[in-house]
Design a protein around this motif. Structure first.
Motif, short mmCIF file in Angstrom:
data_model
loop_
_atom_site.label_atom_id
_atom_site.label_comp_id
_atom_site.label_asym_id
_atom_site.label_seq_id
_atom_site.Cartn_x
_atom_site.Cartn_y
_atom_site.Cartn_z
N VAL A 152 0.86 -1.19 0.00
CA VAL A 152 0.00 0.00 0.00
C VAL A 152 0.90 1.23 0.00
N LEU A 153 0.60 2.20 -0.85
CA LEU A 153 1.36 3.44 -0.89
C LEU A 153 0.58 4.54 -0.20
N LYS A 154 1.17 5.12 0.83
CA LYS A 154 0.53 6.19 1.61
C LYS A 154 1.17 7.53 1.27
N GLY A 155 0.32 8.54 1.06
CA GLY A 155 0.82 9.86 0.75
C GLY A 155 0.55 10.27 -0.68
N ILE A 156 -0.30 9.52 -1.38
CA ILE A 156 -0.65 9.84 -2.76
C ILE A 156 -1.65 10.99 -2.79
N LEU A 157 -1.35 12.01 -3.58
CA LEU A 157 -2.26 13.15 -3.72
C LEU A 157 -2.59 13.46 -5.18
N SER A 158 -1.90 12.84 -6.12
CA SER A 158 -2.14 13.13 -7.53
C SER A 158 -2.65 11.90 -8.26
N ALA A 190 -1.44 -2.72 -4.31
CA ALA A 190 -2.78 -3.20 -3.93
C ALA A 190 -3.66 -2.11 -3.34
N GLY A 191 -3.04 -1.08 -2.76
CA GLY A 191 -3.83 -0.04 -2.10
C GLY A 191 -3.23 1.34 -2.31
N ILE A 192 -4.09 2.31 -2.59
CA ILE A 192 -3.69 3.71 -2.73
C ILE A 192 -4.25 4.45 -1.52
N ASP A 238 -10.73 12.45 -7.85
CA ASP A 238 -9.84 12.32 -9.01
C ASP A 238 -9.00 11.05 -8.92
N ILE A 239 -8.54 10.73 -7.73
CA ILE A 239 -7.71 9.54 -7.56
C ILE A 239 -8.53 8.28 -7.75
N VAL A 240 -9.75 8.28 -7.23
CA VAL A 240 -10.62 7.11 -7.43
C VAL A 240 -10.87 6.88 -8.92
N ARG A 241 -11.10 7.96 -9.65
CA ARG A 241 -11.31 7.81 -11.10
C ARG A 241 -10.05 7.27 -11.78
N ALA A 242 -8.89 7.76 -11.38
CA ALA A 242 -7.64 7.31 -12.00
C ALA A 242 -7.37 5.84 -11.71
N VAL A 243 -7.70 5.40 -10.51
CA VAL A 243 -7.47 4.01 -10.12
C VAL A 243 -8.41 3.07 -10.86
N GLY A 244 -9.63 3.52 -11.09
CA GLY A 244 -10.57 2.75 -11.89
C GLY A 244 -10.91 1.38 -11.34
N GLY A 245 -10.91 1.25 -10.02
CA GLY A 245 -11.28 -0.02 -9.42
C GLY A 245 -10.19 -1.07 -9.43
N GLU A 246 -8.98 -0.73 -9.88
CA GLU A 246 -7.89 -1.70 -9.98
C GLU A 246 -7.10 -1.84 -8.68
N ALA A 247 -7.41 -1.02 -7.70
CA ALA A 247 -6.80 -1.11 -6.37
C ALA A 247 -7.77 -0.50 -5.39
N GLU A 248 -7.64 -0.85 -4.12
CA GLU A 248 -8.47 -0.22 -3.11
C GLU A 248 -7.92 1.17 -2.80
N VAL A 249 -8.81 2.08 -2.43
CA VAL A 249 -8.42 3.46 -2.13
C VAL A 249 -8.82 3.78 -0.69
N TYR A 250 -7.89 4.35 0.06
CA TYR A 250 -8.13 4.72 1.46
C TYR A 250 -7.82 6.20 1.63
N LEU A 251 -8.20 6.74 2.78
CA LEU A 251 -7.98 8.17 3.04
C LEU A 251 -7.77 8.42 4.52
#
Length: 385
Positions: free
Chosen positions: A232-238, A251-253, A275-288
């Motif tokens: 999982v990568l933490k600190g993604i903003l773009s 596996a996780g953004i 924007d990040i959810v759209r970019a990921v397109g369901g290919e990984a889980e997204v957390y905040l």
């Protein structure tokens, strides 16, 4: 629950006030420190208020199910503990108590590398809990390999990498920091001779020699190829970084701005989430994480595409109040608030929480500016939300 836990505190805001009365001045400043100017720290919380709910009515919400799966693990609700350093400043049992509090609420905890206790001890303290390990980037990949293997053996379910700290704070410090309590960093110093107490310049220089500043995507790829655990990568903003990460098989953004403590002036996490959810397109889980203080905040984040949210400072406030039971109380407050917010929004289960439940306040601003033809100064205006 112990009577030492504050029974009259019915919100995270009230628990913060109660914790402030119990924390030492040093711990209070350390935990609440907002970063350079505090702009991002403040905006994290304020940004949630700019999103408005559009509840659906006349739905059967008498029974609500707040459970969710995160990387295959079933949690009783989608609020987990973010990686934060030095829990010993808040409570003597440090991360052991935090892990117990999270496990008691059947949610997960991300253990920071900057913890006072070894990762094995934390896992053993809460054997029924779900544990992720936040690992630093090191110059010596042999050190990283050893930590990855330790995490696997101890039963950790994922590796979290913080990518928004290209330069560690210890690299910039020019004066020693005197900590009120002596802390150990057994997940950083392995079989090394520790070069002085934590906070000393000797200790900082030692960290500079072993921690890698300026990690790259190649380092992420190496870690992913050298562990069986999901990364999982933490600190993604773009959205661009999120897309690169997904293409590498992450596996996780984890959308985060370090609670405003890293780079001040970056956007609030809830604002960049769609924007990040759209970019990921369901290919990984997204957390905040960042600014989550109420169950309604949780609902908004889920509606905008987060699978789970994480809390940092609120968990430490609970820890300061009453150790594991205090952490449990903070989580219980958020769980109860989320369940109530779901009922009022017409959602009986997490999958009922859809993007149509949330609209940005700018939508109404533009509507007010529209004339009857839908134009302002002969231009058609559209909200980006």
């Amino acid at each position: 629950m112990s009577e030492n836990v504050h029974p009259k505190a019915t919100s995270v805001a009230e628990l913060e006030i109660a914790a402030g009365e119990k924390l030492s001045a040093f711990a209070r400043e350390y935990i609440s420190h907002p970063g350079e100017g505090g702009q991002t720290y403040r905006d994290n919380c304020q940004a949630f208020k700019r999103y408005r709910l559009l509840p659906r009515n006349l739905r059967d919400v008498n029974i609500r199910d707040t459970s969710v799966t995160v990387l295959g693990a079933k949690l009783h609700f989608p609020v987990a503990i973010a990686p934060t350093a030095a829990h010993k400043f808040a409570h003597g049992d440090a991360e052991l108590a935090t892990a117990k509090g999270a496990a008691a609420m059947n949610t997960l905890m991300v253990l920071s590398s900057w913890s006072h206790h070894p990762l094995e001890q934390v896992a053993e303290a809460a054997p029924r809990g779900v544990h992720w390990f936040y690992m630093l980037f090191y110059r010596d990949r042999g050190r990283m390999k050893r930590l990855l293997e330790r995490a696997e053996r101890a039963g950790y379910a994922a590796i979290v990498l913080t990518v928004d700290s290209p330069i560690g704070p210890f690299s910039l410090r020019r004066k020693p920091v005197v900590f009120p309590e002596q802390i150990r960093l057994p997940n950083v110093w392995l079989d090394d001779v520790v070069p002085g107490p934590a906070g000393s310049l000797e200790h900082d220089w030692g960290l500079t020699r072993i921690v890698k500043n300026g990690a790259t995507w190649e380092d992420v790829t190496w870690i992913k190829n050298n562990t069986r655990l999901p990364v999982v990568l933490k600190g993604i903003l773009s959205a661009g970084d999120a897309r690169i990460a997904v293409d590498l098989g992450v596996a996780g953004i984890y959308v985060s701005n370090h609670g405003g403590r890293e780079q001040d002036g970056v956007p609030a996490t809830i604002d960049v989430l769609p924007d990040i959810v759209r970019a990921v397109g369901g290919e990984a889980e997204v957390y905040l994480d960042g600014g989550v203080r109420t169950g309604t905040d949780v609902l908004k984040a889920l509606a905008l595409g987060a699978r789970c949210v994480f809390i940092g400072r609120p968990a430490l406030w609970g820890l300061a109040l009453n150790g594991a039971e205090g952490v449990q109380q903070v989580l219980q407050v958020l769980k109860d608030e989320l369940s109530l917010a779901m009922a009022r929004a017409g959602c009986a289960k997490i999958s009922d929480i859809e993007p149509s439940l949330v609209v940005h306040e700018s939508y109404y601003l533009y509507r007010q500016l529209f004339n009857h033809s839908g134009k302002v100064n002969n231009k058609i205006l559209k909200s980006k939300y």
